[in-house]
Design an enzyme around this catalytic site. Structure first.
Site, PDB file in Angstrom:
ATOM      1  N   CYS A 130      41.645  44.274  47.578  1.00 45.75           N
ATOM      2  CA  CYS A 130      40.875  43.090  48.000  1.00 45.75           C
ATOM      3  C   CYS A 130      41.022  41.948  46.997  1.00 45.75           C
ATOM      4  O   CYS A 130      40.315  41.907  45.987  1.00 45.75           O
ATOM      5  CB  CYS A 130      39.408  43.484  48.157  1.00 45.75           C
ATOM      6  N   CYS A 134      37.886  39.819  46.557  1.00 49.34           N
ATOM      7  CA  CYS A 134      36.855  40.397  45.677  1.00 49.34           C
ATOM      8  C   CYS A 134      37.276  40.320  44.202  1.00 49.34           C
ATOM      9  O   CYS A 134      36.443  40.088  43.332  1.00 49.34           O
ATOM     10  CB  CYS A 134      36.604  41.872  45.989  1.00 49.34           C
ATOM     11  N   ASP A 135      38.544  40.561  43.910  1.00 47.63           N
ATOM     12  CA  ASP A 135      38.939  40.842  42.524  1.00 47.63           C
ATOM     13  C   ASP A 135      39.820  39.792  41.849  1.00 47.63           C
ATOM     14  O   ASP A 135      40.085  39.901  40.645  1.00 47.63           O
ATOM     15  CB  ASP A 135      39.695  42.192  42.481  1.00 47.63           C
TER      16      ASP A 135
END
Ligand SMILES: Cc1cc2nc3c(=O)[nH]c(=O)nc-3n(C[C@H](O)[C@H](O)[C@H](O)COP(=O)(O)OP(=O)(O)OC[C@H]3O[C@@H](n4cnc5c(N)ncnc54)[C@H](O)[C@@H]3O)c2cc1C
Length: 328
Positions: A147, A150-151
């Site tokens: 992801c 997200c990261d």
């Protein structure tokens, strides 16, 4: 006493609350959306990307009824989605990471937001990966990620690898370019299987090095990702130093990881459904290639989506009828 049984008579609590959330916008999910949206059910379809599923990546399809001649799977899918949108269905490009199916209201956690639904249709197909790349599991959360949204911020000014060839993989790689110094994009196929404007964008991007026809063999590192080992046909293997490995590869397994064991699975590893495609949990349906006993054809997936959508409409209507009867 309110005898108005129209589906919109009970307002949903907030903008992210839907009558029906469909996870996966392939022929199964898109067809279900045509039926639920047309029945005036507030419908959201969450899909990873046009070419992330089986139909979307199919170069030519010639046996879909009513569509003579050859058409690309992506074009056929676009038409289905536009038809669903014309009835009011909303499509969002996002990946579902988890769901909470307990209780009457279901919760869906995607990278870009959290949604609730009275009914869910799982239509995620069977492009899931079985075998992992060496080192992937060991370094998951320590540089291996699925992801970028997200990261990506954890990899500011660093060099990362993205493995995949769909528009999902490209979108994630382009997102990463806002943060990282360089993206090594590893496509297992000699050509990218995505929409042409996305291919053009990634090819032209100054922060992206494209490695076409390149297979990710191993993610290397002791406590954190330090490099990837890749193989290109006819060439010696190469080690590319990176601190992050974002993996969007496809395989041939039903995509059910985000369910985290909340639905019963048969001995053969398949989701169990009844003749209206409802799983063991009321309000939760599964259709299309994600069911492993299903004939893998677009028209069958579409038909299953229609059956589930009609069943949902009946059930939600029945619930409203009961509520109205109770109120008398
Ligand atoms: C190479 C190839 C050729 C084919 N040729 C034909 C043909 O000629 N005729 C024919 O009828 N059929 C053909 N098929 C089969 C047909 O494409 C499938 O049976 C059909 O696409 C299945 O539909 P589906 O909606 O269940 O799954 P898919 O089409 O795979 O769609 C699943 C969708 O779910 C989404 N998704 C998955 N996980 C998530 C998640 N976590 N969050 C959000 N979205 C997610 C994906 O982005 C994808 O769009 C072919 C398949 C392949 C692979």
């Amino acid at each position: 006493m309110d005898l108005n049984l129209d589906f919109n008579s009970q307002p949903l609590e907030n903008d992210n609350a839907y009558d029906v959330v469909i996870i996966g916008g392939g022929p199964a999910g898109a067809t279900a959306a045509i039926y639920t949206a047309r029945a005036d059910l507030k419908t959201l379809v969450i899909d990873k990307g046009l070419t992330a599923g089986a139909l979307g990546l199919t170069a030519k399809i010639a046996n879909y009824p009513g569509v003579p001649g050859e058409i690309s799977g992506a074009d056929l899918l676009k038409t289905m989605r536009e038809q669903a949108q014309s009835f009011g269905a909303i499509f969002t490009a996002d990946k579902v990471q988890a769901v909470d199916l307990t209780g009457e209201t279901k919760t869906i956690y995607a990278n870009g937001g959290t949604y609730t639904a009275r009914s869910i249709i799982i239509a995620t197909g069977s492009m899931g990966r079985g075998q992992r790349v060496k080192g992937e599991d060991e370094l998951l959360g320590r540089g291996v990620s699925y992801c970028a949204t997200c990261d990506a911020a954890f990899f500011r000014d660093q060099v990362v690898a993205v493995a995949g060839n769909s528009d999902e993989a490209i979108e994630e790689a382009l997102f990463l370019t806002k943060f990282v110094q360089r993206v090594h994009f590893l496509s297992p196929t000699p050509e990218l299987k995505a929409e042409s404007h996305m291919i053009e964008e990634i090819t032209a991007h100054s922060k992206v090095t494209l490695h076409l026809g390149t297979v990710l063999r191993e993610v290397l590192g002791t406590n954190r990702v330090e490099a990837v080992r890749v193989a290109q046909r006819g060439k010696a293997e190469e080690i590319i130093p990176v601190t992050g490995a974002f993996i969007y590869l496809q395989g041939g397994k039903p995509v059910t990881d985000f369910l985290q064991g909340q639905l019963p699975i048969s001995d053969t590893g398949c989701l169990v459904v009844d003749k209206e495609y409802q799983t063991a949990l009321p309000g939760v349906y599964a259709v299309g290639d994600v069911l492993c006993n299903h004939v893998k054809q677009a028209v069958i997936a579409a038909a299953e989506g229609a059956v589930a959508a009609i069943a949902i409409e009946k059930n939600l209507h029945h619930r409203k009828q009961l509520a109205a009867d109770w109120a008398k």
